[in-house]
Design a protein around this motif. Structure first.
Motif, mmCIF file in Angstrom:
data_model
loop_
_atom_site.group_PDB
_atom_site.id
_atom_site.type_symbol
_atom_site.label_atom_id
_atom_site.label_comp_id
_atom_site.label_asym_id
_atom_site.label_seq_id
_atom_site.Cartn_x
_atom_site.Cartn_y
_atom_site.Cartn_z
ATOM 1 N N ARG A 98 0.826 -1.212 0.000
ATOM 2 C CA ARG A 98 0.000 0.000 0.000
ATOM 3 C C ARG A 98 0.861 1.264 0.000
ATOM 4 O O ARG A 98 0.454 2.301 -0.523
ATOM 5 N N ASP A 99 2.061 1.177 0.590
ATOM 6 C CA ASP A 99 2.941 2.345 0.632
ATOM 7 C C ASP A 99 3.471 2.697 -0.752
ATOM 8 O O ASP A 99 3.885 3.828 -0.984
ATOM 9 N N ARG A 100 3.487 1.718 -1.658
ATOM 10 C CA ARG A 100 3.971 1.979 -3.011
ATOM 11 C C ARG A 100 3.155 3.080 -3.677
ATOM 12 O O ARG A 100 3.700 3.953 -4.351
ATOM 13 N N HIS A 101 1.845 3.063 -3.478
ATOM 14 C CA HIS A 101 0.971 4.037 -4.127
ATOM 15 C C HIS A 101 1.048 5.403 -3.447
ATOM 16 O O HIS A 101 0.699 6.411 -4.044
ATOM 17 N N ARG A 102 1.498 5.416 -2.201
ATOM 18 C CA ARG A 102 1.671 6.695 -1.500
ATOM 19 C C ARG A 102 3.112 7.192 -1.596
ATOM 20 O O ARG A 102 3.458 8.212 -0.999
ATOM 21 N N GLU A 103 3.938 6.469 -2.332
ATOM 22 C CA GLU A 103 5.359 6.770 -2.460
ATOM 23 C C GLU A 103 6.004 6.926 -1.083
ATOM 24 O O GLU A 103 6.783 7.858 -0.838
ATOM 25 N N ALA A 104 5.655 5.983 -0.174
ATOM 26 C CA ALA A 104 6.169 6.036 1.190
ATOM 27 C C ALA A 104 7.127 4.892 1.495
ATOM 28 O O ALA A 104 7.506 4.701 2.648
ATOM 29 N N GLN A 105 7.503 4.100 0.494
ATOM 30 C CA GLN A 105 8.476 3.050 0.730
ATOM 31 C C GLN A 105 9.860 3.671 0.946
ATOM 32 O O GLN A 105 10.195 4.696 0.351
ATOM 33 N N ALA A 106 10.671 3.018 1.777
ATOM 34 C CA ALA A 106 11.981 3.557 2.140
ATOM 35 C C ALA A 106 13.072 2.963 1.263
ATOM 36 O O ALA A 106 13.023 1.776 0.910
ATOM 37 N N THR A 107 14.056 3.778 0.926
ATOM 38 C CA THR A 107 15.230 3.309 0.200
ATOM 39 C C THR A 107 16.321 2.968 1.215
ATOM 40 O O THR A 107 16.787 3.841 1.959
ATOM 41 N N VAL A 108 16.704 1.690 1.257
ATOM 42 C CA VAL A 108 17.675 1.207 2.250
ATOM 43 C C VAL A 108 18.584 0.180 1.591
ATOM 44 O O VAL A 108 18.284 -0.333 0.500
ATOM 45 N N PRO A 109 19.721 -0.175 2.214
ATOM 46 C CA PRO A 109 20.529 -1.281 1.713
ATOM 47 C C PRO A 109 19.758 -2.597 1.792
ATOM 48 O O PRO A 109 18.861 -2.761 2.628
ATOM 49 N N ALA A 110 20.114 -3.541 0.935
ATOM 50 C CA ALA A 110 19.401 -4.811 0.885
ATOM 51 C C ALA A 110 19.430 -5.529 2.230
ATOM 52 O O ALA A 110 18.424 -6.125 2.654
ATOM 53 N N ALA A 111 20.565 -5.503 2.924
ATOM 54 C CA ALA A 111 20.659 -6.164 4.225
ATOM 55 C C ALA A 111 19.705 -5.540 5.235
ATOM 56 O O ALA A 111 19.090 -6.239 6.051
ATOM 57 N N GLU A 112 19.551 -4.215 5.186
ATOM 58 C CA GLU A 112 18.626 -3.536 6.089
ATOM 59 C C GLU A 112 17.180 -3.880 5.744
ATOM 60 O O GLU A 112 16.327 -4.004 6.640
ATOM 61 N N ALA A 113 16.865 -4.051 4.457
ATOM 62 C CA ALA A 113 15.511 -4.437 4.056
ATOM 63 C C ALA A 113 15.139 -5.793 4.643
ATOM 64 O O ALA A 113 14.026 -5.981 5.146
ATOM 65 N N VAL A 114 16.071 -6.734 4.617
ATOM 66 C CA VAL A 114 15.815 -8.049 5.206
ATOM 67 C C VAL A 114 15.607 -7.915 6.709
ATOM 68 O O VAL A 114 14.697 -8.521 7.286
ATOM 69 N N ARG A 115 16.446 -7.124 7.370
ATOM 70 C CA ARG A 115 16.331 -6.968 8.819
ATOM 71 C C ARG A 115 14.977 -6.365 9.192
ATOM 72 O O ARG A 115 14.331 -6.826 10.146
ATOM 73 N N ARG A 116 14.526 -5.356 8.438
ATOM 74 C CA ARG A 116 13.250 -4.704 8.755
ATOM 75 C C ARG A 116 12.084 -5.676 8.615
ATOM 76 O O ARG A 116 11.198 -5.738 9.477
ATOM 77 N N ILE A 117 12.062 -6.425 7.541
ATOM 78 C CA ILE A 117 10.941 -7.335 7.307
ATOM 79 C C ILE A 117 10.974 -8.491 8.301
ATOM 80 O O ILE A 117 9.937 -8.908 8.832
ATOM 81 N N ALA A 118 12.159 -9.030 8.599
ATOM 82 C CA ALA A 118 12.261 -10.146 9.540
ATOM 83 C C ALA A 118 11.836 -9.748 10.947
ATOM 84 O O ALA A 118 11.398 -10.592 11.736
ATOM 85 N N ALA A 119 11.960 -8.467 11.290
ATOM 86 C CA ALA A 119 11.611 -8.007 12.634
ATOM 87 C C ALA A 119 10.117 -7.726 12.797
ATOM 88 O O ALA A 119 9.653 -7.485 13.917
ATOM 89 N N LEU A 120 9.352 -7.771 11.705
ATOM 90 C CA LEU A 120 7.927 -7.457 11.778
ATOM 91 C C LEU A 120 7.141 -8.596 12.418
ATOM 92 O O LEU A 120 7.439 -9.771 12.210
ATOM 93 N N ASP A 121 6.113 -8.239 13.184
ATOM 94 C CA ASP A 121 5.218 -9.261 13.720
ATOM 95 C C ASP A 121 4.392 -9.893 12.607
ATOM 96 O O ASP A 121 4.057 -11.080 12.666
#
Length: 270
Positions: free
Chosen positions: A81-104
């Motif tokens: 849903r953030d894609r349509h609001r242009e609210a996705q974050a630009t991060v390194p690939a390793a940080e993207a994995v860390r963020r998603i893995a930490a989600l409930d």
């Protein structure tokens, strides 16, 4: 190096092995690239997008293409849903994995690589069970699907039966065409005419000859609705009728013709 999974049609697997993944998907801001998802300990979460992507048609089912990217590769990460609001974050690939893995609850999240994926970055391509994941949206199971024109997938499995069982008050299923034409022939009431045009506009083709006289209706709202109705049709003669309405004396009618032609790339409609 973090690992990600991209889901692709089985028929494309030989080309992907040879040439990698093309940057054909559109991300936020109009960027072109490749959507994928991190490889997590949960097989179901890793392949959560499979059933949703399968709704839009595949050639021979879907395969899981596993890729490895450098830790510092810049990617976009966020909920779809953030894609349509242009609210996705630009991060390194390793940080993207860390963020998603930490989600409930990482369902509906995605990673977008804003470039092609090269063949040497492919790790393996394997078959995947075709029944994993959610459809429509996370937690959609057990809730009635929306049957509005924007939400329903026309031509999808069971879509006609679903719309007949749970008709949408504005988007159908519409009355039969002969019934609508009889209503149009029996009245000059703009309200009845515009409602009938609305229902006819949900079709891919329609009775153009029977509707053409409405181009001379005294109410400009009826003539404007006529533009929006026939513009979606593949019926021969649409372009000629739009040419006629493009010279309408009312500016709203002319603006409607200009808008549909701009959206279609000035296609002829015939």
């Amino acid at each position: 190096m973090p690992s990600f999974v991209h889901l692709a049609s089985t028929a494309d697997a030989p080309r992907i092995r040879r040439s990698g993944l093309r940057a054909v998907s559109h991300g936020q801001g109009g960027a072109r690239g490749v959507y994928c998802f991190p490889v997590l300990p949960s097989y179901t979460l890793t392949h959560q997008w499979l059933r949703e992507l399968a709704r839009f048609g595949t050639r021979g089912g879907l395969v899981a293409v596993q890729v490895r990217l450098p830790d510092d590769e810049r990617v976009l990460v966020g909920h779809y849903r953030d894609r349509h609001r242009e609210a996705q974050a630009t991060v390194p690939a390793a940080e993207a994995v860390r963020r998603i893995a930490a989600l409930d609850d990482p369902r509906g999240w995605e990673v977008f690589v804003p470039r092609p994926v090269r063949p040497r970055e492919l790790h393996r391509i394997r078959t995947a069970p075709q029944v994993v994941g959610w459809r429509y949206r996370p937690d959609a199971h057990g809730t009635r699907p929306c049957t509005c024109f924007g939400c329903r997938l026309r031509g999808g499995y069971g879509s006609r039966r679903l719309s007949e069982r749970h008709p949408h008050p504005l988007d159908g299923p519409p009355p039969p065409t002969p019934v609508l034409l009889a209503r149009i022939a029996a009245t000059e009431d703009p309200g009845v005419l515009r409602e009938s045009l609305h229902w006819l506009g949900l079709r891919r083709r329609g009775p153009l000859l029977q509707l053409a006289p409405l181009a001379d209706h005294p109410d400009p709202a009826v003539r404007e609705d006529l533009v929006w109705t026939v513009a979606r049709w593949s019926t021969p003669g649409v372009a000629a009728l739009l040419d006629r309405l493009a010279a309408d004396p009312h500016p709203d009618v002319r603006a409607a013709v200009a808008a549909v032609r701009e959206a279609d790339g000035d296609g002829d409609g015939d």
